[in-house]
Design a protein around this motif. Structure first.
Motif, PDB file in Angstrom:
ATOM      1  N   GLN A  27       0.816  -1.215   0.000  1.00 57.83           N
ATOM      2  CA  GLN A  27       0.000   0.000   0.000  1.00 57.83           C
ATOM      3  C   GLN A  27       0.853   1.270   0.000  1.00 57.83           C
ATOM      4  O   GLN A  27       0.337   2.358  -0.269  1.00 57.83           O
ATOM      5  CB  GLN A  27      -0.954   0.022   1.197  1.00 57.83           C
ATOM      6  N   ASP A  28       2.137   1.147   0.294  1.00 62.62           N
ATOM      7  CA  ASP A  28       3.017   2.324   0.379  1.00 62.62           C
ATOM      8  C   ASP A  28       4.003   2.435  -0.780  1.00 62.62           C
ATOM      9  O   ASP A  28       4.614   3.492  -0.972  1.00 62.62           O
ATOM     10  CB  ASP A  28       3.810   2.293   1.688  1.00 62.62           C
ATOM     11  N   VAL A  29       4.189   1.375  -1.531  1.00 64.27           N
ATOM     12  CA  VAL A  29       5.325   1.329  -2.454  1.00 64.27           C
ATOM     13  C   VAL A  29       5.180   2.332  -3.597  1.00 64.27           C
ATOM     14  O   VAL A  29       6.164   2.951  -4.020  1.00 64.27           O
ATOM     15  CB  VAL A  29       5.539  -0.108  -2.977  1.00 64.27           C
ATOM     16  N   SER A  30       3.990   2.551  -4.103  1.00 65.74           N
ATOM     17  CA  SER A  30       3.839   3.460  -5.246  1.00 65.74           C
ATOM     18  C   SER A  30       4.179   4.898  -4.871  1.00 65.74           C
ATOM     19  O   SER A  30       4.895   5.596  -5.602  1.00 65.74           O
ATOM     20  CB  SER A  30       2.424   3.376  -5.814  1.00 65.74           C
ATOM     21  N   ALA A  31       3.672   5.351  -3.745  1.00 65.03           N
ATOM     22  CA  ALA A  31       3.951   6.726  -3.314  1.00 65.03           C
ATOM     23  C   ALA A  31       5.428   6.914  -3.025  1.00 65.03           C
ATOM     24  O   ALA A  31       6.032   7.927  -3.418  1.00 65.03           O
ATOM     25  CB  ALA A  31       3.118   7.064  -2.079  1.00 65.03           C
ATOM     26  N   LEU A  32       6.046   5.946  -2.347  1.00 66.41           N
ATOM     27  CA  LEU A  32       7.473   6.049  -2.070  1.00 66.41           C
ATOM     28  C   LEU A  32       8.290   5.983  -3.347  1.00 66.41           C
ATOM     29  O   LEU A  32       9.294   6.686  -3.491  1.00 66.41           O
ATOM     30  CB  LEU A  32       7.895   4.941  -1.109  1.00 66.41           C
ATOM     31  N   GLY A  33       7.885   5.146  -4.268  1.00 62.84           N
ATOM     32  CA  GLY A  33       8.607   5.048  -5.529  1.00 62.84           C
ATOM     33  C   GLY A  33       8.584   6.342  -6.311  1.00 62.84           C
ATOM     34  O   GLY A  33       9.598   6.763  -6.885  1.00 62.84           O
ATOM     35  N   ARG A  34       7.432   7.014  -6.337  1.00 62.83           N
ATOM     36  CA  ARG A  34       7.348   8.287  -7.053  1.00 62.83           C
ATOM     37  C   ARG A  34       8.236   9.341  -6.392  1.00 62.83           C
ATOM     38  O   ARG A  34       8.883  10.145  -7.078  1.00 62.83           O
ATOM     39  CB  ARG A  34       5.895   8.756  -7.121  1.00 62.83           C
ATOM     40  N   SER A  35       8.283   9.340  -5.073  1.00 64.56           N
ATOM     41  CA  SER A  35       9.161  10.290  -4.370  1.00 64.56           C
ATOM     42  C   SER A  35      10.628   9.984  -4.633  1.00 64.56           C
ATOM     43  O   SER A  35      11.441  10.883  -4.876  1.00 64.56           O
ATOM     44  CB  SER A  35       8.878  10.238  -2.860  1.00 64.56           C
ATOM     45  N   LEU A  36      10.963   8.713  -4.601  1.00 67.47           N
ATOM     46  CA  LEU A  36      12.346   8.306  -4.835  1.00 67.47           C
ATOM     47  C   LEU A  36      12.788   8.654  -6.245  1.00 67.47           C
ATOM     48  O   LEU A  36      13.932   9.089  -6.472  1.00 67.47           O
ATOM     49  CB  LEU A  36      12.448   6.794  -4.597  1.00 67.47           C
ATOM     50  N   ALA A  37      11.904   8.507  -7.212  1.00 70.43           N
ATOM     51  CA  ALA A  37      12.247   8.782  -8.610  1.00 70.43           C
ATOM     52  C   ALA A  37      12.571  10.244  -8.847  1.00 70.43           C
ATOM     53  O   ALA A  37      13.272  10.577  -9.806  1.00 70.43           O
ATOM     54  CB  ALA A  37      11.097   8.350  -9.514  1.00 70.43           C
ATOM     55  N   CYS A  84      16.043   0.991  -6.708  1.00 70.14           N
ATOM     56  CA  CYS A  84      16.584   2.157  -7.408  1.00 70.14           C
ATOM     57  C   CYS A  84      18.064   1.933  -7.656  1.00 70.14           C
ATOM     58  O   CYS A  84      18.723   1.152  -6.969  1.00 70.14           O
ATOM     59  CB  CYS A  84      16.331   3.470  -6.658  1.00 70.14           C
ATOM     60  N   MET A  85      18.584   2.633  -8.658  1.00 63.30           N
ATOM     61  CA  MET A  85      20.017   2.607  -8.950  1.00 63.30           C
ATOM     62  C   MET A  85      20.597   3.986  -8.648  1.00 63.30           C
ATOM     63  O   MET A  85      19.993   5.020  -8.979  1.00 63.30           O
ATOM     64  CB  MET A  85      20.273   2.276 -10.416  1.00 63.30           C
ATOM     65  N   ILE A  86      21.767   3.983  -8.039  1.00 60.69           N
ATOM     66  CA  ILE A  86      22.510   5.215  -7.785  1.00 60.69           C
ATOM     67  C   ILE A  86      23.905   5.035  -8.360  1.00 60.69           C
ATOM     68  O   ILE A  86      24.589   4.051  -8.049  1.00 60.69           O
ATOM     69  CB  ILE A  86      22.586   5.532  -6.278  1.00 60.69           C
ATOM     70  N   HIS A  87      24.315   5.957  -9.215  1.00 64.97           N
ATOM     71  CA  HIS A  87      25.643   5.932  -9.815  1.00 64.97           C
ATOM     72  C   HIS A  87      26.476   7.082  -9.265  1.00 64.97           C
ATOM     73  O   HIS A  87      25.959   8.179  -9.022  1.00 64.97           O
ATOM     74  CB  HIS A  87      25.570   6.073 -11.338  1.00 64.97           C
ATOM     75  N   GLY A  88      27.750   6.852  -9.097  1.00 64.20           N
ATOM     76  CA  GLY A  88      28.644   7.904  -8.616  1.00 64.20           C
ATOM     77  C   GLY A  88      30.084   7.611  -8.961  1.00 64.20           C
ATOM     78  O   GLY A  88      30.418   6.557  -9.508  1.00 64.20           O
ATOM     79  N   SER A  89      30.945   8.559  -8.630  1.00 67.07           N
ATOM     80  CA  SER A  89      32.365   8.418  -8.936  1.00 67.07           C
ATOM     81  C   SER A  89      33.069   7.482  -7.968  1.00 67.07           C
ATOM     82  O   SER A  89      34.087   6.889  -8.311  1.00 67.07           O
ATOM     83  CB  SER A  89      33.043   9.797  -8.905  1.00 67.07           C
ATOM     84  N   VAL A 140      28.195   7.186  -3.375  1.00 66.67           N
ATOM     85  CA  VAL A 140      26.934   6.462  -3.545  1.00 66.67           C
ATOM     86  C   VAL A 140      26.294   6.176  -2.200  1.00 66.67           C
ATOM     87  O   VAL A 140      25.083   6.354  -2.012  1.00 66.67           O
ATOM     88  CB  VAL A 140      27.176   5.161  -4.335  1.00 66.67           C
ATOM     89  N   LEU A 141      27.093   5.727  -1.237  1.00 67.80           N
ATOM     90  CA  LEU A 141      26.558   5.426   0.089  1.00 67.80           C
ATOM     91  C   LEU A 141      26.006   6.675   0.765  1.00 67.80           C
ATOM     92  O   LEU A 141      24.963   6.626   1.427  1.00 67.80           O
ATOM     93  CB  LEU A 141      27.652   4.805   0.960  1.00 67.80           C
ATOM     94  N   ALA A 142      26.690   7.809   0.571  1.00 68.95           N
ATOM     95  CA  ALA A 142      26.208   9.055   1.167  1.00 68.95           C
ATOM     96  C   ALA A 142      24.881   9.474   0.545  1.00 68.95           C
ATOM     97  O   ALA A 142      23.956   9.912   1.247  1.00 68.95           O
ATOM     98  CB  ALA A 142      27.246  10.153   1.000  1.00 68.95           C
ATOM     99  N   ALA A 143      24.773   9.341  -0.769  1.00 68.83           N
ATOM    100  CA  ALA A 143      23.522   9.698  -1.443  1.00 68.83           C
ATOM    101  C   ALA A 143      22.389   8.785  -1.002  1.00 68.83           C
ATOM    102  O   ALA A 143      21.268   9.232  -0.745  1.00 68.83           O
ATOM    103  CB  ALA A 143      23.714   9.612  -2.956  1.00 68.83           C
ATOM    104  N   ARG A 144      22.681   7.500  -0.882  1.00 66.50           N
ATOM    105  CA  ARG A 144      21.655   6.559  -0.447  1.00 66.50           C
ATOM    106  C   ARG A 144      21.196   6.853   0.981  1.00 66.50           C
ATOM    107  O   ARG A 144      19.988   6.850   1.271  1.00 66.50           O
ATOM    108  CB  ARG A 144      22.194   5.132  -0.530  1.00 66.50           C
ATOM    109  N   LEU A 183      18.927  10.146   1.004  1.00 68.43           N
ATOM    110  CA  LEU A 183      17.554  10.035   0.499  1.00 68.43           C
ATOM    111  C   LEU A 183      16.714   9.068   1.344  1.00 68.43           C
ATOM    112  O   LEU A 183      15.517   9.279   1.543  1.00 68.43           O
ATOM    113  CB  LEU A 183      17.546   9.651  -0.979  1.00 68.43           C
ATOM    114  N   ALA A 184      17.358   8.016   1.877  1.00 62.70           N
ATOM    115  CA  ALA A 184      16.604   7.082   2.717  1.00 62.70           C
ATOM    116  C   ALA A 184      16.136   7.755   4.002  1.00 62.70           C
ATOM    117  O   ALA A 184      14.994   7.540   4.452  1.00 62.70           O
ATOM    118  CB  ALA A 184      17.468   5.866   3.037  1.00 62.70           C
TER     119      ALA A 184
END
Length: 351
Positions: free
Chosen positions: A264-274, A298-303, A308-312, A315-316
């Motif tokens: 029941q929560d995944v769609s709303a969270l997915g739209r926010s994450l996107a 989700c995929m996160i790319h970085g140098s 990547v861990l900091a970005a994850r 946002l989490a």
């Protein structure tokens, strides 16, 4: 956080534009490279040569269509838990399968991850069964159920933070998420399927690539362009343009971040994450219980890994995702990366 690009030697501002500015909205006209040449102040032949060099160096995968998932046939993310001593042999068998377009080692008990594309769900099941038979490893299959952001256009100019969506490659286009069902594939007429088959490998690097493409299937240049333009408008083609390889551009760290979120929560969270600038892909996939409980990806790319861990983590924390069970799977090795091939001449003959 800035993405530290590692462009090939000799690639200056114009080369960066060739890589960045036509990842989508590539000119759908008779002489597309002439239009690009006029925009950057080069000769048409020099633009064609430049793209050829970038492709030779592995920075450009192809110029062509990124098809919407499951609109042409069946596709799924799949994984195996392979004994480390057998990983290279099993990965080689997986990569040898024409239906596999991405094949990566990731840090997890499920250590081999690949994407299967096929003309039908039945054909996809046959491919998976063959892999299981030949390797002795069970495959978990995770079909796409809802897409929130699937594009793979990388903004090469801006940081992966505020402002990253302002350039043509990085711009997010607000739209509703798309829920997919089992009958999502298009029933294209035979001539259109033939054109799709010819287009899957990308355009030829020549002055009139759409003319050459059409000749492969007996179509005029004008009709070829008309079909492709219609597919773009209808969403069958997600974007048409330059497809770059992120690893060769200095984005060497990437992680597949997954969460086990109540339905029941995944769609709303997915739209926010996107909507997060750091996120390059975001979707909901079917769980494979009991072994794989995660449904939000989700995929996160970085140098670098720490970026990547900091970005994850950021946002989490902001989106409340820390409340759910999760895993972070970094890529270790890339065994295969090509464009998706839903259709093949052999499959067409029996369609």
């Amino acid at each position: 956080m800035p993405r530290k690009l590692c462009l090939p030697a000799g690639v200056g501002d114009i080369g960066l534009r060739l890589l960045n500015d036509w990842q989508r909205d590539f000119p759908l006209e008779s002489r597309p490279f002439a239009r690009i040449a006029a925009a950057v102040g080069m000769a048409e032949s020099d633009v064609i040569d430049a793209y050829g060099e970038l492709r030779t160096k592995g920075v450009v995968s192809r110029i062509g269509a990124v098809f919407a998932p499951r609109r042409l046939g069946a596709s799924a993310l799949a994984a195996m838990a392979v004994p480390p001593s057998r990983l290279e042999a099993v990965a080689a068998r997986v990569s040898a399968e024409a239906a596999i377009n991405h094949n990566y080692q990731r840090e997890h008990r499920y250590n081999l991850w690949f994407v299967v594309t096929a003309s039908s769900a039945e054909r996809l099941q046959q491919v998976v069964a063959g892999l299981e038979r030949d390797t002795g490893c069970a495959v978990i299959v995770l079909p796409l159920e809802e897409e929130f952001h699937i594009d793979l256009g990388f903004d090469l100019r801006e940081p992966a933070g505020e402002g990253a969506c302002n350039s043509p490659a990085g711009r997010r286009r607000e739209r509703a998420s798309i829920v997919l069902d089992g009958d999502a594939a298009c029933a294209l007429p035979a001539i259109e399927r033939e054109l799709v088959t010819a287009l899957q490998g990308g355009l030829a690097l020549e002055a009139r690539p759409f003319e050459s493409l059409g000749k492969k299937v007996g179509l005029s240049e004008a009709m070829t362009l008309e079909f492709i333009a219609r597919w773009v408008c209808e969403g069958l083609i997600r974007r048409f343009g330059v497809v770059v390889r992120h690893h060769e551009l200095g984005m060497e760290a990437n992680a597949m971040c997954v969460w086990d979120v109540p339905e029941q929560d995944v769609s709303a969270l997915g739209r926010s994450l996107a909507r997060e600038h750091a996120v390059t892909l975001c979707y909901r996939r079917r769980r494979a219980l009991p072994d794989w409980p995660y449904n939000l990806f989700c995929m996160i790319h970085g140098s670098a890994r720490e970026d990547v861990l900091a970005a994850r983590a950021d946002l989490a924390q902001r989106l409340g995702l820390d409340a759910y069970p999760s895993a972070t799977l970094f890529s270790c090795r890339r065994f295969k990366q090509t464009g998706a091939h839903y259709l093949s001449p052999g499959a067409l003959a029996h369609a």
